[in-house]
Design an enzyme around this catalytic site. Structure first.
Site, PDB file in Angstrom:
ATOM      1  N   ARG A 188       0.789  -1.319  -0.031  1.00 12.00           N
ATOM      2  CA  ARG A 188       0.021   0.019  -0.263  1.00 12.00           C
ATOM      3  C   ARG A 188       0.831   1.435   0.029  1.00 12.00           C
ATOM      4  NH1 ARG A 188      -4.595   0.185   4.541  1.00 12.00           N
ATOM      5  NH2 ARG A 188      -2.495   0.904   6.161  1.00 12.00           N
ATOM      6  N   LYS A 192      -2.689   6.567   1.425  1.00  4.12           N
ATOM      7  CA  LYS A 192      -2.444   7.094   2.845  1.00  4.12           C
ATOM      8  C   LYS A 192      -1.589   7.995   2.963  1.00  4.12           C
ATOM      9  CE  LYS A 192      -2.435   4.474   7.311  1.00  4.12           C
ATOM     10  NZ  LYS A 192      -3.892   4.500   7.447  1.00  4.12           N
ATOM     11  N   GLU A 216     -16.209   6.530   4.280  1.00  6.17           N
ATOM     12  CA  GLU A 216     -15.439   6.153   5.496  1.00  6.17           C
ATOM     13  C   GLU A 216     -15.464   7.215   6.490  1.00  6.17           C
ATOM     14  OE1 GLU A 216     -11.331   5.096   5.166  1.00  6.17           O
ATOM     15  OE2 GLU A 216     -11.122   6.055   3.321  1.00  6.17           O
TER      16      GLU A 216
HETATM   17  C1  LIG Z   1      -5.168   4.041   7.753  1.00  6.58           C
HETATM   18  C2  LIG Z   1      -6.566   3.996   7.198  1.00  6.58           C
HETATM   19  C3  LIG Z   1      -7.653   3.215   7.656  1.00  6.58           C
HETATM   20  C4  LIG Z   1      -7.295   2.088   8.241  1.00  6.58           C
HETATM   21  O1  LIG Z   1      -6.570   0.918   7.430  1.00  6.58           O
HETATM   22  P1  LIG Z   1      -5.806  -0.195   8.294  1.00  6.58           P
HETATM   23  O2  LIG Z   1      -4.951  -0.826   7.354  1.00  6.58           O
HETATM   24  O3  LIG Z   1      -6.877  -1.189   8.412  1.00  6.58           O
HETATM   25  O4  LIG Z   1      -5.067   0.441   9.513  1.00  6.58           O
HETATM   26  C5  LIG Z   1      -8.999   3.438   6.975  1.00  6.58           C
HETATM   27  N1  LIG Z   1      -9.071   4.774   6.562  1.00  6.58           N
HETATM   28  C6  LIG Z   1      -8.110   5.659   6.429  1.00  6.58           C
HETATM   29  C7  LIG Z   1      -8.359   6.811   5.657  1.00  6.58           C
HETATM   30  C8  LIG Z   1      -6.868   5.418   6.703  1.00  6.58           C
HETATM   31  O5  LIG Z   1      -5.745   6.175   6.491  1.00  6.58           O
END
Ligand SMILES: *Cc1c(COP(=O)(O)O)cnc(C)c1O
Length: 339
Positions: free
Chosen positions: A80, A182, A218
Site C-alpha cells: 500500500r 495513505k 468512511e
Molecule cells: C489507515 C486508514 C484506515 C485503516 O486501515 P488499516 O490498514 O486497517 O489500518 C482507514 N481509513 C483511512 C483513511 C486510513 O488512513
C-alpha cells in the site's frame, strides 16, 4: 522489558530506542541504517514542508500467548505504501526492504513490545517525505524513509463502548483524487471536521461520496462494516476510500472463519437505517462499534449494538484479535514472527 504501566498507556508518541532511516538521493535509496537519533533535519524548503509530499503507514507488533513477537500482514502495508508513493510521484521504497525494516525496528525495540494480555501493543509508523528543497511546484529530488515505533495502550479501556458519529457536511476525498492512498494531506483537511464533530459531541465523522452525497464512504481514518438483519456483513466499495487491511482481513474472517455471507458494494446512506450493527475498522482499534449515527439531528440507532458491541461485530473482533495474538490459527502468510 521496559517498566511501563502498559494497561494505562494512551495512543500517543513515546520515544523508543532505535528507528530505521534510509535516504533517496541521486536516483537511488542508500543502504539504510538503524539510529538512536529521534530528530529529522531537513531544508526549510523541503518538499514535504511546502507541498505536503508525504505518505505513511501504520501497523502493530503483538506479543502472543506463548511469548513470541509477531506482526500482522506487513506485506500489505509495504504494497500500500508503494501505491501511495506512486500516486504522489515519490520513489517506491522496495517492499522487501520495508519488511526488513519492520524486522529490524521491532527487534531493536523488543523491550517496548507490551506483555500478552495487557491490551497494549507496539505501533509501527513507517513514513516517507520529500526532503530536498522545492519552490516551483514539482516532486522533490531527495526523500527520506523512516520507521519508528511507539508502545500504545489498549484502545478500549474497560470494554468497547459504542460511539456516536455524525454525517459530515465536509468531503474527505474527491472522485479520482487521493482518498485511496495513505497521505497525510487527507488527514490535514479532516482536522477541521473532526474538531467540529467533537465540539458538537460526536466521536467521528461519517463521510459521504463527494459527487452525489448519497453513498457511505468512511470516517477520517477507518472503514465501515455493517451487519444486515439476516447477518450479512456489508462494506462500502468505492475508489475513494482507503483500502483498510483490517477491513479486508475482517471480511475474510467473516466468510472463512465465521461462515457469514459478505458483500463489498456501494452502500447508500438511505440503507443505513436497515442495518443492525455498525463498526469502524482500522489497525488502532480493530473494530470500534458504532451505536448511533446522527444525520443532521435525526438519530439512527443500531438495533443490535447501541449499548454494547453487537454479536456479529464481537465475533469478528474476537476472531481477528485471536489470530493476531496467536490464539487462533492464522491463514497462510498473515503472521510474521520477529526473532
Ligand atoms: C489507515 C486508514 C484506515 C485503516 O486501515 P488499516 O490498514 O486497517 O489500518 C482507514 N481509513 C483511512 C483513511 C486510513 O488512513
Amino acid at each position: 522489558m521496559s517498566n511501563l504501566d502498559w494497561g494505562n498507556l494512551g495512543f500517543g508518541y513515546r520515544q523508543t530506542n532505535q528507528r530505521y532511516v534510509s535516504n533517496f538521493k541521486n536516483g537511488a535509496w542508500d543502504a539504510g541504517t538503524m539510529t538512536t537519533d529521534d530528530t529529522v533535519t531537513i531544508s526549510e524548503c523541503a518538499g514535504v514542508l511546502q507541498y505536503c509530499q508525504a505518505c505513511f503507514e501504520g501497523l502493530k507488533a503483538y506479543r502472543t500467548e506463548d511469548g513470541r513477537i509477531v506482526t500482522f500482514r506487513p506485506d500489505l502495508n509495504a504494497a500500500r505504501m508503494a501505491d501511495s508513493a506512486k500516486r504522489l510521484e515519490m520513489p517506491v521504497f522496495p517492499e522487501d526492504r520495508f519488511i526488513e525494516a519492520v524486522k529490524q525496528v521491532v527487534a531493536a525495540n523488543k523491550d517496548f513490545v507490551p506483555p500478552y494480555g495487557s491490551g497494549a501493543t507496539l505501533y509501527l509508523r513507517p513514513y516517507m517525505f520529500g526532503s530536498s528543497p522545492v519552490i516551483g511546484v514539482k516532486p522533490a529530488e531527495e526523500y527520506q524513509f523512516r520507521m519508528f515505533c511507539t508502545p500504545v495502550g489498549p484502545y478500549f479501556k474497560g470494554g468497547a463502548k459504542p460511539i456516536t458519529i455524525r454525517v459530515c457536511d465536509y468531503d474527505r476525498a474527491a472522485p479520482h483524487g487521493t482518498g485511496h492512498i495513505k497521505a497525510g494531506l487527507n488527514y490535514a483537511m479532516s482536522l477541521h471536521a473532526i474538531v467540529e464533530a467533537h465540539n458538537e459531541g460526536f466521536d467521528e465523522n461519517m463521510y459521504l461520496d463527494a459527487a452525489t452525497r448519497t453513498k457511505v464512504e468512511e470516517t477520517g481514518g477507518a472503514n465501515f462494516l455493517f451487519v444486515t438483519k439476516d447477518n450479512k456483513v456489508v462494506t462500502p466499495k468505492s475508489d475513494s476510500i482507503l483500502p483498510s487491511i483490517t477491513r479486508r482481513s475482517l471480511m475474510y474472517v467473516a466468510k472463512e472463519y465465521c461462515g457469514l455471507e459478505v458483500e463489498e458494494r456501494e452502500v447508500f446512506f438511505d440503507e443505513v437505517e436497515n442495518f443492525v450493527e455498525c463498526g469502524l475498522c482500522g489497525t488502532a482499534a480493530v473494530i470500534s462499534p458504532v451505536g448511533k449515527i446522527n444525520d443532521h439531528g435525526r438519530e439512527i440507532v443500531m438495533q443490535n449494538g447501541s449499548t454494547e458491541m453487537g454479536p456479529i461485530t464481537k465475533k469478528l473482533y474476537d476472531t481477528l484479535t485471536g489470530i493476531q495474538m496467536g490464539r487462533i490459527e492464522a491463514p497462510e502468510g498473515w503472521i510474521m514472527e520477529i526473532k
